[in-house]
Design an enzyme around this catalytic site. Structure first.
Site, mmCIF file in Angstrom:
data_model
loop_
_atom_site.group_PDB
_atom_site.id
_atom_site.type_symbol
_atom_site.label_atom_id
_atom_site.label_comp_id
_atom_site.label_asym_id
_atom_site.label_seq_id
_atom_site.Cartn_x
_atom_site.Cartn_y
_atom_site.Cartn_z
ATOM 1 N N SER A 160 0.823 -1.209 0.000
ATOM 2 C CA SER A 160 0.000 0.000 0.000
ATOM 3 C C SER A 160 0.862 1.265 0.000
ATOM 4 O O SER A 160 1.930 1.306 0.613
ATOM 5 C CB SER A 160 -0.885 -0.006 1.245
ATOM 6 O OG SER A 160 -1.483 1.256 1.427
ATOM 7 N N TYR A 175 -1.924 5.356 -4.376
ATOM 8 C CA TYR A 175 -2.911 6.417 -4.166
ATOM 9 C C TYR A 175 -2.198 7.675 -4.616
ATOM 10 O O TYR A 175 -1.256 8.134 -3.957
ATOM 11 C CB TYR A 175 -3.263 6.553 -2.685
ATOM 12 C CG TYR A 175 -4.156 5.472 -2.126
ATOM 13 C CD1 TYR A 175 -5.231 4.969 -2.853
ATOM 14 C CD2 TYR A 175 -3.948 4.975 -0.842
ATOM 15 C CE1 TYR A 175 -6.055 3.996 -2.322
ATOM 16 C CE2 TYR A 175 -4.778 4.000 -0.301
ATOM 17 C CZ TYR A 175 -5.825 3.517 -1.058
ATOM 18 O OH TYR A 175 -6.647 2.561 -0.534
ATOM 19 N N THR A 208 -5.086 2.332 -7.668
ATOM 20 C CA THR A 208 -6.399 2.046 -7.079
ATOM 21 C C THR A 208 -7.376 3.131 -7.491
ATOM 22 O O THR A 208 -7.195 4.300 -7.151
ATOM 23 C CB THR A 208 -6.286 1.957 -5.541
ATOM 24 O OG1 THR A 208 -5.396 0.880 -5.247
ATOM 25 C CG2 THR A 208 -7.634 1.683 -4.899
ATOM 26 N N LYS A 224 -6.804 -1.139 -10.194
ATOM 27 C CA LYS A 224 -7.476 -1.916 -9.131
ATOM 28 C C LYS A 224 -8.779 -1.220 -8.762
ATOM 29 O O LYS A 224 -8.768 -0.046 -8.381
ATOM 30 C CB LYS A 224 -6.556 -2.009 -7.905
ATOM 31 C CG LYS A 224 -7.176 -2.692 -6.700
ATOM 32 C CD LYS A 224 -6.125 -2.924 -5.618
ATOM 33 C CE LYS A 224 -6.664 -3.639 -4.401
ATOM 34 N NZ LYS A 224 -7.408 -2.767 -3.480
ATOM 35 N N HIS A 274 -12.609 -2.910 -3.090
ATOM 36 C CA HIS A 274 -11.884 -2.436 -1.914
ATOM 37 C C HIS A 274 -12.369 -3.164 -0.654
ATOM 38 O O HIS A 274 -12.431 -2.596 0.438
ATOM 39 C CB HIS A 274 -12.075 -0.918 -1.751
ATOM 40 C CG HIS A 274 -10.826 -0.195 -1.334
ATOM 41 N ND1 HIS A 274 -10.081 0.562 -2.177
ATOM 42 C CD2 HIS A 274 -10.193 -0.114 -0.141
ATOM 43 C CE1 HIS A 274 -9.054 1.096 -1.542
ATOM 44 N NE2 HIS A 274 -9.090 0.692 -0.289
HETATM 45 C C1 LIG Z 1 -7.728 -2.476 6.544
HETATM 46 C C2 LIG Z 1 -7.691 -2.420 5.048
HETATM 47 C C3 LIG Z 1 -6.841 -1.533 4.434
HETATM 48 C C4 LIG Z 1 -6.780 -1.479 3.039
HETATM 49 N N1 LIG Z 1 -5.900 -0.636 2.441
HETATM 50 C C5 LIG Z 1 -5.815 -0.599 1.087
HETATM 51 C C6 LIG Z 1 -4.874 0.239 0.456
HETATM 52 O O1 LIG Z 1 -4.093 0.929 1.091
HETATM 53 N N2 LIG Z 1 -4.861 0.259 -0.903
HETATM 54 C C7 LIG Z 1 -5.722 -0.502 -1.657
HETATM 55 O O2 LIG Z 1 -5.679 -0.454 -2.891
HETATM 56 N N3 LIG Z 1 -6.601 -1.326 -1.062
HETATM 57 C C8 LIG Z 1 -6.670 -1.405 0.279
HETATM 58 N N4 LIG Z 1 -7.543 -2.253 0.873
HETATM 59 C C9 LIG Z 1 -8.362 -3.151 0.032
HETATM 60 C C10 LIG Z 1 -7.606 -4.463 -0.212
HETATM 61 O O3 LIG Z 1 -6.491 -4.262 -1.023
HETATM 62 C C11 LIG Z 1 -8.512 -5.506 -0.873
HETATM 63 O O4 LIG Z 1 -9.049 -4.961 -2.051
HETATM 64 C C12 LIG Z 1 -9.628 -6.001 0.029
HETATM 65 O O5 LIG Z 1 -9.211 -6.052 1.353
HETATM 66 C C13 LIG Z 1 -10.070 -7.392 -0.401
HETATM 67 O O6 LIG Z 1 -11.157 -7.821 0.375
HETATM 68 P P1 LIG Z 1 -11.017 -8.784 1.644
HETATM 69 O O7 LIG Z 1 -10.498 -7.958 2.752
HETATM 70 O O8 LIG Z 1 -12.402 -9.259 1.838
HETATM 71 O O9 LIG Z 1 -10.077 -9.915 1.282
HETATM 72 C C14 LIG Z 1 -7.614 -2.328 2.258
HETATM 73 C C15 LIG Z 1 -8.455 -3.231 2.888
HETATM 74 C C16 LIG Z 1 -8.495 -3.286 4.281
HETATM 75 C C17 LIG Z 1 -9.406 -4.304 4.930
#
Ligand SMILES: Cc1cc2nc3c(=O)[nH]c(=O)nc-3n(C[C@H](O)[C@H](O)[C@H](O)COP(=O)(O)O)c2cc1C
Length: 422
Positions: free
Chosen positions: A169, A192, A218, A294, A318
């Site tokens: 991230s 981002y 993203t 993404k 997300h």
């Molecule tokens: C706590 C948390 C932080 C996240 N931070 C980012 C991030 O910084 N950048 C991003 O593209 N997606 C982020 N995501 C989304 C994840 O990359 C991913 O798309 C998502 O968690 C997939 O679903 P799942 O948690 O059900 O496996 C985040 C998700 C969570 C739960």
């Protein structure tokens, strides 16, 4: 305050938080909500995620004792302060898309074939010229030091030991250089972009210098999402947050190593709401890394992504944290796959908790399959070894279903192996 007293206060506030969630009508009364959403609430959220008595996992002493990935969720919920668990668990509004992302897999059945030689399996896939032992990748998850002091570095060591692709991230708690060193190989940099192009360009150059082969832009992130569960979790956590991290957006950005050494005075947001598809071209022109988008969930956007020169797509919502669409990613995947016609890889994430989920996503055309929250559950419960255990379980489960269903390789897992439930 002594450590024991502050730990017991934390346990008290966590208990109050869990009791509150169990009593919350939106979460605990599936009868109020019709159809598959109601069932989703009954079978997963209310019945499992917030039922303190459902604690078979309590006896687990080490990561290798967990029988499935969900047990780490229970352990993480107990290990983390309410605000941190709520940050991880939250979706937006009613958290319905979070739940449906996983629940949707229950509506797809597997059509197994028999008498196929599966003594030797090949679960490897190729992505942009690199062969990976499995199609399972670690999604970018921000601020992982709230789950374990070693955060993304521990995840990187786990990814190295278990040979998985890791996406990092932008707002990670560790620098890309430290994570790359711990991984022992380049990671994919998630972006981002912020509203300041000078900052974006500098971050891109830094990722290139660290050897990152792929930039993951993203596109589904809007600042200030309505993360109600997160807000509620904070109410049950009266610790002084400023002891560990600065308050406010500027302080948040200052605390992230990706912005070290940059002039961040013009950054107002991680994502500029005025972005259009022109920005994809701008990024393409600014880097030699492959560019993956993404957050694509429709045929229309997949077609534009192709036209604009995207090198890959992650079908993602997300983890239900952007908008409550009630549209699980596994339902979005087929139309995106149809639109790109095999020209670029299509990855997917959201709700992946079982090897069978991975199998189903592959059958519906995914090139690789990622997960977010379970890595944080493993990390919160047992640090690096927790993340390793999550990876081991998912790979073991995938290979089991590949054998059972009669598929020797990932290429063999086709649409013929799945059917919607009646
Ligand atoms: C706590 C948390 C932080 C996240 N931070 C980012 C991030 O910084 N950048 C991003 O593209 N997606 C982020 N995501 C989304 C994840 O990359 C991913 O798309 C998502 O968690 C997939 O679903 P799942 O948690 O059900 O496996 C985040 C998700 C969570 C739960």
């Amino acid at each position: 305050m002594s450590v024991t007293r502050s730990a017991s206060r934390l346990a008290d506030s966590r208990r109050t938080f869990l009791r509150y969630l169990a009593l919350s009508p939106a979460l605990a009364s599936p009868l109020l909500i019709p159809g598959s959403l109601g069932k989703a609430l009954a079978s997963t959220w209310a019945a499992r995620a917030f039922d303190e008595s459902d604690s078979g996992a309590e006896s687990i002493q080490s990561a290798d004792q967990a029988v499935n990935v969900m047990e780490f969720e229970e352990l993480a919920r107990k290990a983390l302060p309410p605000a941190h668990f709520a940050y991880l668990a939250t979706g937006v509004d009613d958290d319905a898309t979070v739940r449906l992302n996983h629940e949707a897999y229950q509506h797809i059945e597997i059509r197994s074939r028999r008498l196929i030689d599966v003594a030797k399996l090949d679960s490897s896939v190729e992505l942009f010229g690199t062969r990976w032992e499995t199609p399972i990748f670690l999604c970018p998850v921000s601020s992982m030091r709230v789950f374990d002091p070693e955060g993304e570095v521990a995840v990187a060591r786990a990814a190295a030991n278990k040979h998985h692709l890791q996406m990092l991230s932008t707002v990670a708690g560790a620098s890309i250089e430290d994570v790359t060193k711990a991984r022992g190989a380049p990671v994919w940099q998630q972006l981002y972009p912020t509203n300041d192009w000078a900052v974006t360009r500098a971050m891109i150059k830094r990722a290139e210098a660290a050897g990152s082969p792929v930039l993951v832009f993203t596109v589904d992130h809007m600042d200030n999402a309505n993360n109600e569960t997160q807000t509620r979790g904070r109410r049950f956590d009266d610790r002084d947050c400023s002891a560990c991290h600065e308050k406010g957006f500027a302080g948040y950005v200052r605390g992230k190593p990706a912005f070290d050494g940059l002039d961040i005075s013009k950054i107002r947001a991680l994502y500029d709401p005025s972005f259009t598809w022109d920005y994809v071209k701008r990024l393409k022109d600014a880097t030699r890394m492959k560019l993956v988008l993404k957050g694509i969930v429709t045929r229309e956007d997949a077609e534009i992504a192709l036209e604009q020169g995207a090198d890959g797509i992650v079908v993602s919502n997300h983890g239900g944290r952007g908008e409550d669409t009630l549209r699980p990613t596994i339902e979005c995947l087929p139309e995106v796959v149809a639109a790109v016609k095999g020209k670029i890889p299509v990855l997917v994430d959201g709700g992946i908790r079982r090897g069978t989920d991975i199998f189903k996503a592959l059958a519906l055309g995914a090139t690789a399959v990622g997960f977010g929250r379970p890595q944080a559950w493993g990390l919160a419960a047992f640090g690096q070894s927790g993340v390793e255990a999550v990876l081991t379980i998912l790979r073991r489960e995938l290979e089991k279903i590949m054998r059972q269903a009669g598929t020797q390789s990932i290429r063999d897992i086709t649409r013929a192996f799945v059917i919607p439930s009646a």
